[in-house]
Design an enzyme around this catalytic site. Structure first.
Site, PDB file in Angstrom:
ATOM      1  N   ARG A 167       0.827  -1.217   0.000  1.00 42.87           N
ATOM      2  CA  ARG A 167       0.000   0.000   0.000  1.00 42.87           C
ATOM      3  C   ARG A 167       0.861   1.268   0.000  1.00 42.87           C
ATOM      4  O   ARG A 167       0.465   2.280  -0.580  1.00 42.87           O
ATOM      5  CB  ARG A 167      -0.938   0.012   1.200  1.00 42.87           C
ATOM      6  N   LYS A 184     -16.446 -16.412   5.474  1.00 42.45           N
ATOM      7  CA  LYS A 184     -17.894 -16.410   5.683  1.00 42.45           C
ATOM      8  C   LYS A 184     -18.683 -15.854   4.512  1.00 42.45           C
ATOM      9  O   LYS A 184     -18.268 -14.888   3.885  1.00 42.45           O
ATOM     10  CB  LYS A 184     -18.212 -15.569   6.917  1.00 42.45           C
ATOM     11  N   GLY A 215      -8.485  -8.090   1.086  1.00 47.17           N
ATOM     12  CA  GLY A 215      -7.240  -8.056   1.851  1.00 47.17           C
ATOM     13  C   GLY A 215      -6.459  -9.356   1.797  1.00 47.17           C
ATOM     14  O   GLY A 215      -5.270  -9.378   1.453  1.00 47.17           O
ATOM     15  N   GLY A 237     -12.516  -3.981   1.548  1.00 48.96           N
ATOM     16  CA  GLY A 237     -13.942  -3.668   1.658  1.00 48.96           C
ATOM     17  C   GLY A 237     -14.401  -2.689   0.589  1.00 48.96           C
ATOM     18  O   GLY A 237     -15.499  -2.825   0.037  1.00 48.96           O
TER      19      GLY A 237
END
Ligand code: ADP
Ligand code: MG
Length: 407
Positions: A36, A197, A353, A376
């Protein structure tokens, strides 16, 4: 992109507040992945080379409005300084008289890094007073923090009410690459989805069902689909409360004629441990005392073959518990498949991520069409949501006044 960028403005002699996403993983004071930071360099260098003064700011981790010495930006300043080949000065705070004094000393071509924005609760609360004080440090705002653009915080949204706001080069690259998937991606367009999930990714799966020709599922999220078919999965991670949502997705896929692929074999282990004894089983034969930790070899082969037909591939979420080397085969195989498809001209985009970390770890990031720095944010973008940090930028056709001419 449909917003002004740094290339649309004259930056020479201007004081520019750059919001970057320098939120890198740090263990024992050492940066474990600086991608990043490296991705933020083009905008910083662009501005400095053109004689702007850069006031750089970011968040790091989740200090929840309190000073936390473990989340200071010092290691980031050090790495930036290595990468830029020049000293990078820092303030001890993002706010207060000390910051103003430091900013007043800056000259054209200077760079100053502010301390972690989230040491102030006002940042995440999008407090206008805080936004105003950040804006007061500069006369132009550049948002290069795509990874934080899905949050309306003081440094990503509030500040744009007080300064002309344009996109940085990374922001532009991210939005342009991900927009391709929303507009007219070359077909067939296949999505590979994994991760722990399904509950956190319902919306992105549904959005992809409207755009893709096939969705290939792996990781823990696939377990919930297998369980919905009545399979016994032993100790595997299954979200019992998601059965209805999964059934809705399966029905929707059928209605839209999107192929939904599930693993047919799996690597299982009695527990998540680097020396656990593993075995490969059919998903219909998971022993009661074992859990699924990765997709199996037959699934890897089937998925690689199916992805071989795609012209566009989007990947989010690892295929297994890839943090443990012996459970990373499925994830690594998919990363290699995408890299190989890329070299055949297929559009390959990776977002998320952990999936990005897996690609970086294999050194395959440069082979992909685009590897998003926003976890996200990239998913919300693909869901078709408006990202507040992007929406707040000046539209592409506005005129930006030069403060020198106003005076
Ligand atoms: P991303 O960050 O790429 O969006 P997620 O955060 O959704 O991905 O999921 C990553 C996590 O999913 C990893 O920590 C990985 O260990 C976990 N995971 C993948 N497969 C399984 C599995 N079969 N059982 C439990 N956890 C899994
Ligand atoms: Mg994750």
């Amino acid at each position: 992109m449909d917003a002004q960028t740094v290339r649309d403005v004259d930056v020479e002699g201007r004081r520019v507040f750059v919001r970057a996403d320098l939120n890198v993983p740090i263990e024992d004071g050492r940066i474990t992945d600086d991608s990043r930071i490296r991705a933020s360099l083009p905008t910083i260098v662009y501005l400095l080379e053109r004689g702007a003064t850069v006031i750089l700011a970011s968040h790091l981790g989740r200090p929840k409005g309190k000073v936390n010495d473990a989340l200071r930006l010092k290691p980031i300043a050090d790495r930036l300084s290595q990468l830029l080949g020049r000293p990078v000065r820092m303030t001890g705070d993002a706010l207060g008289p000390g910051v103003q004094v430091a900013v007043d000393k800056l000259r054209a071509g200077d760079l100053l890094l502010l301390e972690n924005l989230r040491f102030h609760a006002a940042e995440e609360a999008n407090d206008d007073e805080f936004a105003r004080s950040l804006a007061g440090l500069a006369d132009l705002y550049v948002n290069d923090a795509f990874g934080a653009a899905h949050r309306a915080h003081a440094s990503t949204e509030g500040i744009t009410h007080h300064l002309p706001a344009v996109a940085g080069l990374l922001m532009e690259r991210e939005v342009d690459a991900l927009s391709k998937l929303l507009r007219r991606p070359p077909r067939p367009f296949h999505a590979l989805l994994g991760g722990a999930k399904i509950s956190g990714k319902l919306e992105v799966v549904e959005a992809l069902l409207s755009r893709c020709q096939a969705v290939l599922l792996g990781g823990g999220m696939a377990n919930t689909f297998l369980a919905a078919r009545g399979l016994e999965l032993g100790k595997s991670l299954v979200e019992e409360d998601q059965a209805a949502n999964v059934e809705r997705i399966v029905a929707e896929a059928r209605r839209k004629r999107v192929r939904l692929m599930l693993p047919n074999d799996a690597v299982v282990a009695p527990q998540i441990h680097r020396r656990a004894r593993t075995q490969v089983v059919a998903v219909t034969a998971v022993p009661r005392d074992q859990m699924i930790v990765d997709i199996g070899p037959a699934t890897r082969k089937a998925y690689a073959e199916h992805l071989g037909k795609a012209k566009t591939i989007f990947w989010n979420g690892p295929m297994g518990v890839f943090e443990v080397p012996q459970f990373a085969e499925g994830t690594n195989a998919m990363a290699r498949t995408l890299a190989r498809r890329s070299s055949h001209g297929v559009v390959t985009i990776v977002g998320g991520g952990d999936s990005v970390a897996a690609v970086e770890r294999l050194g395959l990031a440069a082979k992909m069409t685009h590897v998003s720095t926003g976890g996200g944010a990239s998913l919300e973008f693909l869901e078709g949501k408006t990202l507040p940090g992007v929406a707040a930028l000046l539209p592409a056709d506005t005129e930006i006044s030069d403060p020198a001419e106003d005076a």
